[in-house]
Design a protein around this motif. Structure first.
Motif, PDB file in Angstrom:
ATOM      1  N   PHE A 239       0.872  -1.183   0.000  1.00 47.10           N
ATOM      2  CA  PHE A 239       0.000   0.000   0.000  1.00 47.10           C
ATOM      3  C   PHE A 239       0.905   1.228   0.000  1.00 47.10           C
ATOM      4  N   ALA A 240       0.531   2.233  -0.761  1.00 46.62           N
ATOM      5  CA  ALA A 240       1.248   3.511  -0.703  1.00 46.62           C
ATOM      6  C   ALA A 240       0.224   4.635  -0.785  1.00 46.62           C
ATOM      7  N   ILE A 241       0.531   5.748  -0.129  1.00 45.41           N
ATOM      8  CA  ILE A 241      -0.451   6.825  -0.002  1.00 45.41           C
ATOM      9  C   ILE A 241       0.195   8.196  -0.137  1.00 45.41           C
ATOM     10  N   THR A 242      -0.541   9.120  -0.715  1.00 47.06           N
ATOM     11  CA  THR A 242      -0.225  10.534  -0.551  1.00 47.06           C
ATOM     12  C   THR A 242      -1.309  11.097   0.368  1.00 47.06           C
ATOM     13  N   SER A 243      -0.891  11.758   1.450  1.00 46.22           N
ATOM     14  CA  SER A 243      -1.837  12.182   2.493  1.00 46.22           C
ATOM     15  C   SER A 243      -1.694  13.661   2.844  1.00 46.22           C
ATOM     16  N   LYS A 244      -1.165  14.428   1.911  1.00 43.17           N
ATOM     17  CA  LYS A 244      -0.873  15.843   2.162  1.00 43.17           C
ATOM     18  C   LYS A 244      -2.106  16.637   2.607  1.00 43.17           C
ATOM     19  N   GLU A 245      -3.227  16.410   1.941  1.00 46.01           N
ATOM     20  CA  GLU A 245      -4.419  17.224   2.228  1.00 46.01           C
ATOM     21  C   GLU A 245      -5.017  16.903   3.598  1.00 46.01           C
ATOM     22  N   MET A 246      -5.094  15.616   3.938  1.00 49.39           N
ATOM     23  CA  MET A 246      -5.677  15.259   5.239  1.00 49.39           C
ATOM     24  C   MET A 246      -4.799  15.747   6.400  1.00 49.39           C
ATOM     25  N   VAL A 247      -3.476  15.673   6.200  1.00 50.90           N
ATOM     26  CA  VAL A 247      -2.575  16.121   7.268  1.00 50.90           C
ATOM     27  C   VAL A 247      -2.645  17.641   7.416  1.00 50.90           C
ATOM     28  N   GLU A 248      -2.754  18.351   6.292  1.00 50.59           N
ATOM     29  CA  GLU A 248      -2.906  19.812   6.361  1.00 50.59           C
ATOM     30  C   GLU A 248      -4.222  20.184   7.044  1.00 50.59           C
ATOM     31  N   GLN A 249      -5.277  19.429   6.763  1.00 49.10           N
ATOM     32  CA  GLN A 249      -6.561  19.711   7.408  1.00 49.10           C
ATOM     33  C   GLN A 249      -6.459  19.513   8.921  1.00 49.10           C
ATOM     34  N   ALA A 250      -5.800  18.435   9.329  1.00 43.87           N
ATOM     35  CA  ALA A 250      -5.610  18.172  10.760  1.00 43.87           C
ATOM     36  C   ALA A 250      -4.794  19.289  11.403  1.00 43.87           C
ATOM     37  N   ARG A 251      -3.724  19.703  10.719  1.00 43.39           N
ATOM     38  CA  ARG A 251      -2.872  20.781  11.256  1.00 43.39           C
ATOM     39  C   ARG A 251      -3.674  22.062  11.420  1.00 43.39           C
ATOM     40  N   SER A 252      -4.483  22.369  10.418  1.00 47.94           N
ATOM     41  CA  SER A 252      -5.278  23.593  10.432  1.00 47.94           C
ATOM     42  C   SER A 252      -6.341  23.564  11.535  1.00 47.94           C
ATOM     43  N   ILE A 253      -7.021  22.436  11.700  1.00 47.14           N
ATOM     44  CA  ILE A 253      -8.074  22.304  12.722  1.00 47.14           C
ATOM     45  C   ILE A 253      -7.495  22.426  14.133  1.00 47.14           C
ATOM     46  N   HIS A 254      -6.384  21.730  14.371  1.00 46.91           N
ATOM     47  CA  HIS A 254      -5.844  21.648  15.735  1.00 46.91           C
ATOM     48  C   HIS A 254      -4.737  22.662  16.022  1.00 46.91           C
ATOM     49  N   ASN A 255      -4.337  23.420  14.982  1.00 40.41           N
ATOM     50  CA  ASN A 255      -3.267  24.414  15.145  1.00 40.41           C
ATOM     51  C   ASN A 255      -2.046  23.794  15.825  1.00 40.41           C
TER      52      ASN A 255
ATOM     53  N   LEU B  12       1.115  13.501  14.472  1.00 37.30           N
ATOM     54  CA  LEU B  12      -0.282  13.230  14.105  1.00 37.30           C
ATOM     55  C   LEU B  12      -0.377  12.856  12.625  1.00 37.30           C
ATOM     56  N   GLY B  13       0.382  13.548  11.779  1.00 40.42           N
ATOM     57  CA  GLY B  13       0.356  13.283  10.339  1.00 40.42           C
ATOM     58  C   GLY B  13       0.799  11.871  10.004  1.00 40.42           C
ATOM     59  N   ARG B  14       1.829  11.391  10.692  1.00 39.28           N
ATOM     60  CA  ARG B  14       2.300  10.021  10.443  1.00 39.28           C
ATOM     61  C   ARG B  14       1.222   9.002  10.827  1.00 39.28           C
ATOM     62  N   LEU B  15       0.581   9.211  11.990  1.00 39.67           N
ATOM     63  CA  LEU B  15      -0.416   8.241  12.437  1.00 39.67           C
ATOM     64  C   LEU B  15      -1.676   8.290  11.566  1.00 39.67           C
ATOM     65  N   LEU B  16      -2.068   9.482  11.118  1.00 43.06           N
ATOM     66  CA  LEU B  16      -3.201   9.600  10.192  1.00 43.06           C
ATOM     67  C   LEU B  16      -2.910   8.858   8.883  1.00 43.06           C
ATOM     68  N   THR B  17      -1.688   9.019   8.396  1.00 41.61           N
ATOM     69  CA  THR B  17      -1.264   8.383   7.139  1.00 41.61           C
ATOM     70  C   THR B  17      -1.335   6.871   7.257  1.00 41.61           C
ATOM     71  N   ALA B  18      -0.804   6.348   8.361  1.00 39.73           N
ATOM     72  CA  ALA B  18      -0.854   4.901   8.596  1.00 39.73           C
ATOM     73  C   ALA B  18      -2.298   4.440   8.777  1.00 39.73           C
ATOM     74  N   GLY B  19      -3.087   5.225   9.507  1.00 36.45           N
ATOM     75  CA  GLY B  19      -4.478   4.866   9.774  1.00 36.45           C
ATOM     76  C   GLY B  19      -5.288   4.708   8.494  1.00 36.45           C
ATOM     77  N   ALA B  20      -5.081   5.612   7.549  1.00 34.21           N
ATOM     78  CA  ALA B  20      -5.811   5.533   6.274  1.00 34.21           C
ATOM     79  C   ALA B  20      -5.473   4.239   5.539  1.00 34.21           C
ATOM     80  N   MET B  21      -4.181   3.884   5.486  1.00 35.05           N
ATOM     81  CA  MET B  21      -3.788   2.645   4.796  1.00 35.05           C
ATOM     82  C   MET B  21      -4.324   1.416   5.519  1.00 35.05           C
TER      83      MET B  21
END
Length: 293
Positions: free
Chosen positions: A18-34, A43-52
């Motif tokens: 499995f391989a993923i590009t997760s730039k948008e979801m990680v940016e959304q998380a960063r923006s929501i939680h500042n 958080l971005g690494r765990l979100l990326t793994a979670g999606a896969m």
């Protein structure tokens, strides 16, 4: 194109990947939680793994939760994902600031510290599957590699990367999971180990602009790689006023009565998306009735 996952096999189905590009979801998380840079990376690494990992599940109602609890300043990270690779997540302490590690990189391991990784899979059975392992490095990818090997007995290699711009927005985010099937030939295993040993970091590969397809080609191109399908991945929070009201019911009649006696409206925020829900005294009285049923 938005975030997506490529699912593939190689070496005559001895390898799944499995391989993923997760730039948008990680940016959304960063923006929501500042989040601070190091919290964004964690958080971005765990979100990326979670999606896969979510995309590995079969049932429409299946739900995956990844929880890291550490002794470091970040406290903990929680991510949930469904089988459609829709994820959400938060960190306990989003504003953690730490100096770079010895390699001059964001010190995710230092922010998390020693602790545990818990994987909960709710597959609609009587009890959810729960696997818990000690964190090996706190870098998340290695910890998930260890989890797959010990809890699921699936030899795996996990690579995750989050790269930030100077203004702390997301420049690149993505990763891969490679897994060996039980019947994998020793020669294939040795060859793959050599390939992974000599590979560039995920962050470096992402910064070269590699897509998920190119990432898999780079890793498994010598193994008769077959791309199977692509799955869209996204940030998604399913909170609602009704769900939050049910959560208030669960705290019990006594506490709800005390809120009503205070004679002040309350505000409840969703942990995952920070959306605020307001309940006035009349709302609380209705919730109290529901709690008594």
């Amino acid at each position: 194109m938005g975030d997506y996952i490529v699912r593939a096999t190689a070496a005559d189905h001895q390898i799944r990947a499995f391989a993923i590009t997760s730039k948008e979801m990680v940016e959304q998380a960063r923006s929501i939680h500042n989040t601070s840079p190091v919290a964004t990376a964690a958080l971005g690494r765990l979100l990326t793994a979670g999606a896969m990992m979510g995309s590995m599940m079969k049932g429409d109602a299946d739900l995956l939760t990844l929880q890291i609890k550490g002794a470091g300043a970040i406290g903990g990270i929680t991510v949930t994902a469904d089988s459609k690779a829709r994820v959400k997540g938060y960190v306990d302490e989003p504003m953690v600031l730490l100096p770079p590690n010895a390699k001059g990189k964001l010190d995710v391991s230092g922010a998390i510290g020693p602790g545990t990784l818990r994987v909960i899979k709710d597959l609609g059975l009587k009890e959810p599957y729960v696997g818990t392992v000690e964190l090996q490095t706190g870098e998340i990818a290695e910890d998930l590699t260890y989890y797959f090997a010990t809890s699921e007995q699936v030899p795996s290699s996990v690579g995750l990367g989050v790269l930030l711009n100077k203004d702390n927005t997301i420049r690149q985010a993505g990763g891969f999971i490679i897994q060996l099937m039980p019947f994998t030939d020793d020669k294939v295993i040795d060859q793959l180990e050599e390939k992974l040993k000599g590979m560039d970091s995920v962050t470096k590969l992402l910064d070269q602009g590699m897509s998920p397809e190119q990432l898999l080609e780079y890793l498994l191109g010598d193994f008769g790689l077959e791309m199977n399908d692509t799955v869209p991945a996204s940030w998604y929070c399913n909170c609602s006023r009704e769900r939050v009201a049910k959560a208030i019911v669960s705290i019990g009649s006594k506490d709800i009565r005390e809120m009503i006696q205070d004679n002040k409206p309350i505000e409840v925020k969703c942990h995952f998306c920070n959306h605020a829900y307001n309940f006035d005294i009349e709302d609380l009285k209705e919730i109290l009735k529901a709690a008594k049923r």
